[in-house]
Design an enzyme around this catalytic site. Structure first.
Site, PDB file in Angstrom:
ATOM      1  N   LEU A  15       0.727  -1.209   0.011  1.00 25.71           N
ATOM      2  CA  LEU A  15       0.186  -0.068   0.078  1.00 25.71           C
ATOM      3  C   LEU A  15       0.890   1.093   0.057  1.00 25.71           C
ATOM      4  CD1 LEU A  15      -2.509  -0.999   2.693  1.00 25.71           C
ATOM      5  CD2 LEU A  15      -3.064  -0.985   0.588  1.00 25.71           C
ATOM      6  N   ASP A  16       0.376   2.414  -0.679  1.00 28.36           N
ATOM      7  CA  ASP A  16       1.209   3.460  -0.709  1.00 28.36           C
ATOM      8  C   ASP A  16       1.197   3.935   0.883  1.00 28.36           C
ATOM      9  OD1 ASP A  16       1.258   3.531  -3.319  1.00 28.36           O
ATOM     10  OD2 ASP A  16      -0.417   4.897  -3.516  1.00 28.36           O
ATOM     11  N   ALA A  17       2.318   4.824   1.412  1.00 27.96           N
ATOM     12  CA  ALA A  17       2.720   5.161   2.522  1.00 27.96           C
ATOM     13  C   ALA A  17       1.446   5.814   3.146  1.00 27.96           C
ATOM     14  CB  ALA A  17       3.897   5.998   2.664  1.00 27.96           C
ATOM     15  N   THR A  74      -1.601   5.543   2.433  1.00 28.27           N
ATOM     16  CA  THR A  74      -2.766   4.609   2.198  1.00 28.27           C
ATOM     17  C   THR A  74      -2.813   3.782   3.667  1.00 28.27           C
ATOM     18  OG1 THR A  74      -2.947   4.898   0.032  1.00 28.27           O
ATOM     19  CG2 THR A  74      -4.254   3.089   0.969  1.00 28.27           C
ATOM     20  N   HIS A 120      -0.898   3.768  -7.972  1.00 22.91           N
ATOM     21  CA  HIS A 120      -1.540   5.158  -7.721  1.00 22.91           C
ATOM     22  C   HIS A 120      -2.843   4.871  -8.640  1.00 22.91           C
ATOM     23  CE1 HIS A 120       2.142   7.749  -6.524  1.00 22.91           C
ATOM     24  NE2 HIS A 120       1.985   6.657  -5.531  1.00 22.91           N
TER      25      HIS A 120
END
Length: 288
Positions: free
Chosen positions: A118-120, A122, A219
């Protein structure tokens, strides 16, 4: 107290900047107070925020801090955890990252291996394997889209349709660390499919939405929603002036293995409810 040896690959930078990047969830006030008390040391000597540190230095920061792991499920083979927003999964491109989800996983179980990321910014459900068989099956399941992931987000509206499926293409811009959504295939572009469902109007032009990335590109959700005029609240990469906020409002609420995925876990639902974003709009939306 936090003790830490800076990885050899890390270049020179101010101590305060390094600490903020290495431990992103430490409160800014606590870091500032530690420097004010002269409670930050480099190789045994007290330092100021502007003093530089580099790879190989030993840091000691006299702050009471804990780095817990929020475990949702653990049967010795598969591990489901709730990743906090703001915590990166791994070190960044310069090798900085003393507190990452991967470090917390390894502290909990040295055999833990990530099945996805997961993105940082999120938060939400993330799966890891604890043995080789589960790791191999898990990677196959994600690669072949045998797991359903559903997110909650706050998006700028209003929406013309309350449900929909968006199909386009996405291309990476490596230099800017961003992506571009395209209507038609282009060089290096890959197809993307995003399903959405509007759950509730929150006011001020924003809606609580459920998002499902049928494809799992970098993204994808943020860029795809912004492309259609619905940037996510707090998105500093693809958002606009109306969507500015202190934190990205995107959360992986549920991961569900589908038929044929991960054997005995088929049909099991790993869930972590999103933060109560409705409070920011003066009410709490129903958790659907």
């Amino acid at each position: 107290m936090i003790t830490h040896r800076i990885p050899d690959c890390v270049g020179e930078m101010p101590a305060r900047r390094y600490i903020r990047r290495a431990w992103p969830l430490l409160a800014e006030r606590e870091v500032r107070q530690a420097f004010a008390r002269r409670d930050v040391k480099r190789n045994g000597a007290r330092i100021a925020p502007e003093d530089t540190v580099r790879g190989g230095d030993e840091l000691a920061v006299y702050i009471n801090a804990s780095f817990p792991l929020d475990v949702l499920f653990d049967d010795g083979r598969l591990l489901a955890v709730c990743k906090p927003q703001g915590l990166p999964v791994d070190v960044d491109r310069e090798g900085v990252g003393a507190d990452t989800l991967l470090e917390r996983l390894r502290a909990y179980n040295p055999n833990a291996r990530l099945l996805h990321r997961l993105d940082a910014q999120t938060g939400g459900v993330l799966l890891a394997a604890l043995d080789e068989e589960t790791y191999a099956r898990g990677l196959t399941a994600f690669r072949e889209r045998q797991l359903r992931k559903r997110y909650r987000a706050v998006a700028l509206g209003p929406f013309e349709n309350q449900t929909g499926e968006l199909k386009d293409y996405i291309a990476k811009d490596a230099k800017r660390a961003t992506v571009r959504v395209l209507r038609h295939p282009g060089e290096g572009a890959k197809p993307i499919v995003t399903r959405y469902r509007v759950l509730e109007s929150l006011g001020r032009g924003f809606s609580l939405v459920e998002l499902e990335p049928v494809t799992g590109r970098t993204h994808q959700l943020r860029a795809h929603m912004a492309f259609y005029g619905h940037p996510l609240l707090g998105d500093d990469k693809y958002g606009n002036r109306e969507s500015k906020a202190a934190r990205l409002h995107l959360w992986c609420r549920c991961v569900e293995p589908l038929a044929g995925a991960l054997g005995q876990y088929e049909g099991r639902r790993f869930t972590a409810p999103e933060p109560d974003w409705g409070k920011e709009f003066g009410h709490s939306p129903d958790r659907l």
